[in-house]
Write an enzyme that holds these catalytic residues in place. Structure first.
Site, PDB file in Angstrom:
ATOM      1  N   HIS A   1       0.878  -1.192   0.000  1.00 47.36           N
ATOM      2  CA  HIS A   1       0.000   0.000   0.000  1.00 47.36           C
ATOM      3  C   HIS A   1       0.908   1.232   0.000  1.00 47.36           C
ATOM      4  O   HIS A   1       0.946   2.015   0.951  1.00 47.36           O
ATOM      5  CB  HIS A   1      -0.938  -0.015   1.211  1.00 47.36           C
TER       6      HIS A   1
ATOM      7  N   HIS B   1      -1.519   3.427  -5.106  1.00 46.87           N
ATOM      8  CA  HIS B   1      -1.631   1.967  -5.146  1.00 46.87           C
ATOM      9  C   HIS B   1      -3.077   1.556  -5.353  1.00 46.87           C
ATOM     10  O   HIS B   1      -3.997   2.328  -5.088  1.00 46.87           O
ATOM     11  CB  HIS B   1      -1.084   1.348  -3.854  1.00 46.87           C
TER      12      HIS B   1
ATOM     13  N   HIS C   1      -7.987  -7.339   0.484  1.00 49.20           N
ATOM     14  CA  HIS C   1      -7.558  -6.429   1.552  1.00 49.20           C
ATOM     15  C   HIS C   1      -8.710  -6.144   2.516  1.00 49.20           C
ATOM     16  O   HIS C   1      -8.493  -5.907   3.689  1.00 49.20           O
ATOM     17  CB  HIS C   1      -7.056  -5.127   0.916  1.00 49.20           C
TER      18      HIS C   1
ATOM     19  N   HIS D   1     -15.176   0.857   1.716  1.00 44.00           N
ATOM     20  CA  HIS D   1     -14.547  -0.367   1.209  1.00 44.00           C
ATOM     21  C   HIS D   1     -15.603  -1.472   1.056  1.00 44.00           C
ATOM     22  O   HIS D   1     -15.606  -2.213   0.072  1.00 44.00           O
ATOM     23  CB  HIS D   1     -13.457  -0.856   2.170  1.00 44.00           C
TER      24      HIS D   1
END
Ligand SMILES: [Zn+2]
Length: 206
Positions: A46, A50, A56, A157
């Site tokens: 990371h 990136h 992840h 996320h």
């Protein structure tokens, strides 16, 4: 015209607190009379600009070598969003509806890639949902994460995982005018890894 939107990778590049900063071990050196210069890089994946792999932030998520490369190359739009430090970008803050499948948001809340500031802005779950509905398949940010520094739930996320939307973090966008470009930000084929550093560039459309 090419815009380089990656920060330099050097020992002074800031990484997430507790993560591994980059270092270089020189094994051979022309200056010492060796036949070549040869060095080893050690760093978090990371690193600077990136791309995160779904693994992840999702247990059964794909690792980085399995991500479809087409996500990271093609038509893209850069937008500036007027968000405060430590705040979250909601759909209402977008200046206009997205027109391309890749969207890079310039928040200006992480101004110095050599100094980690924890109060960078994040993206709301509603924003990710709305962008997905609008056809966005890659979201990029000029911050170290799409979620707030203190977030443990990682809602943005999580929505990216649900929609299989690719995530590009750590961009440097302050010198880039808003508009449409071609994005090129290919991850390395790092088998089993949770991210990859990329050299991210934007090519002007002509
Ligand atoms: Zn990351």
């Amino acid at each position: 015209m090419i815009y380089d939107i990656s920060p330099p990778i050097s020992p002074s590049l800031a990484v997430w607190p507790g993560d591994t900063p980059p270092s270089r071990e020189v094994l051979l050196d022309l200056a010492r009379g060796d036949s070549v210069t040869l060095s080893t890089l050690r760093a978090t994946v990371h690193l600077g600009s990136h791309v995160d792999a779904p693994s992840h932030y999702g247990r059964d998520g794909r690792t980085i070598e399995a991500q479809p490369v087409e996500r990271y190359i093609g038509p893209c739009e850069v937008m500036r969003v007027p968000v405060a430090r430590g705040a979250t970008v909601t759909p209402g803050l977008l200046p206009r509806p997205p027109r391309e499948p890749r969207l890079l948001l310039s928040t200006g809340t992480y101004p110095d890639t050599e100094r980690f500031n924890e109060d960078f802005a994040a993206l709301s779950a509603e924003l990710i949902d709305q962008l997905h509905t609008a056809g966005v398949r890659l979201i990029g940010v000029d911050t170290p994460s799409v979620d707030l520094f203190s977030s443990k739930e990682l809602p943005a996320h999580g929505r990216c995982l649900a929609h299989d939307m690719a995530i590009l973090e750590g961009l440097v966008l302050d010198a880039v005018p808003e508009g449409r470009y071609e994005l090129i930000a290919l991850p390395l084929k790092l088998v089993g890894f949770d991210a990859s550093p990329v050299r991210a560039v934007l090519r002007s459309l002509r």
